[in-house]
Design a protein around this motif. Sequence first.
Motif: not given
Length: 424
Positions: A330-337
């Motif tokens: 989830x953290x990686x997805x938030x950073x990507x978005x």
Amino acid sequence: MTFNLMKLASQSQLSSWLPSIHPQVWIFAIGRFFSEVGTGFTLFYAPIFFVNQVGLSATSVGVALGSASISGIVGRIVGGSLADSGHWGRRRTLLLATAISASGSLVLAATSNFTILVIGSLISGLGIGFYWPAAEAVVADASEIDNRRETFAIARLADNLGLAIGIVLAGFLIAIIGSYRWLFVIDAISFLVFFGVIYVGIIETEQQQMGESEKTEHFASWMAVLSDRRFLVYIAVNIFFTIYISQIHSTLPLYFKNFVFVESSSEGFAKTTISGLFACHLVFAIICQLPVTSILKRCSHTLALTVSAILWAIGFGLIWVSGTAPSHHLIWVILALGVFAVAIVSYTPSAASLVTELAPENQRGVYFSINAVCWAVGSFIGHPLGGWALDQPRVIIDSFWLGFSLSVAIAVVILQYLNRVLAE
């Protein structure tokens, strides 16, 4: 005394973020806001609905959504000429576009098989095609050189704000009624509201009141655009950006749902989580829009677009990490978005401003028509490509994002060439 000084400083800072914008831009932005609320109801949920509930494959959904680009190209070409026409103009073109788009949304609401999905996509694509050249021309006509990027930023701000609210409301609505079809009905209603705003509040600009004798003939106008080497180089790199953006709208929601697993489970993110992720993505874009535009205003258009391209490479790399990392998905997805949000707000005002500066005033509709064709081409390539990738073995699905990240190198090379061409 201190309070008054702080108040004056605050007002001065606010005026620097919000320069003098033509009243018609604000009215048009209100209409765009309501329309994008409806679009937010469907944009990120359509692939999930058609794959997981209607029962179509990801590839067929990608092909069907990509088919909108075919009619979209026709709409953009015809719409650009209509927008420049003294007999038709921007306003009537926008009214036609919103009426067609409302019809397309109603057809998509009734989708039960691949054929109906293609028909609905073709109608929606036609409406979008008519819309964008006229919409960009309206904003360009009402802008001045000194505040052009900010004017386009205001329009994009309304878009993103509407999308964010629509996504959040859609998540709640799905949780309550469990039906995706109502999302498309609401989208149709939002287009009708936009139709009303245009009908009441938008007038033709002074440039649109010129007689046909003062306007370039349509055929000669198109030939002039297609012989503009600077613009054609820009178009080549712009297609890269539109392909990247198409992945956010169609491929990423399905990827998060089916392939990025929640910690300690074999299930993807919940619908409400996906809703929250994309809403936060758009809220962050809204927060960054004016500050990023103000910072990049000091840069050339090509440098601003290069910054955006590099951010796209970083974002796609983070998406790859989100699917392959052993934890903290989830953290990686938030950073990507978050990175994607800054990439988009770096791209849109600079791209639209560059087109405005390249286009003669009486050919803006045609120039923005070709510019809008890039979006159709990007969707035509991006939607089927993303759908195909998600139907492949897991190793290909994950490598797909690295491929996009590496492709940015080509875009940067083209941008450096564009910079030299513009300096000639």
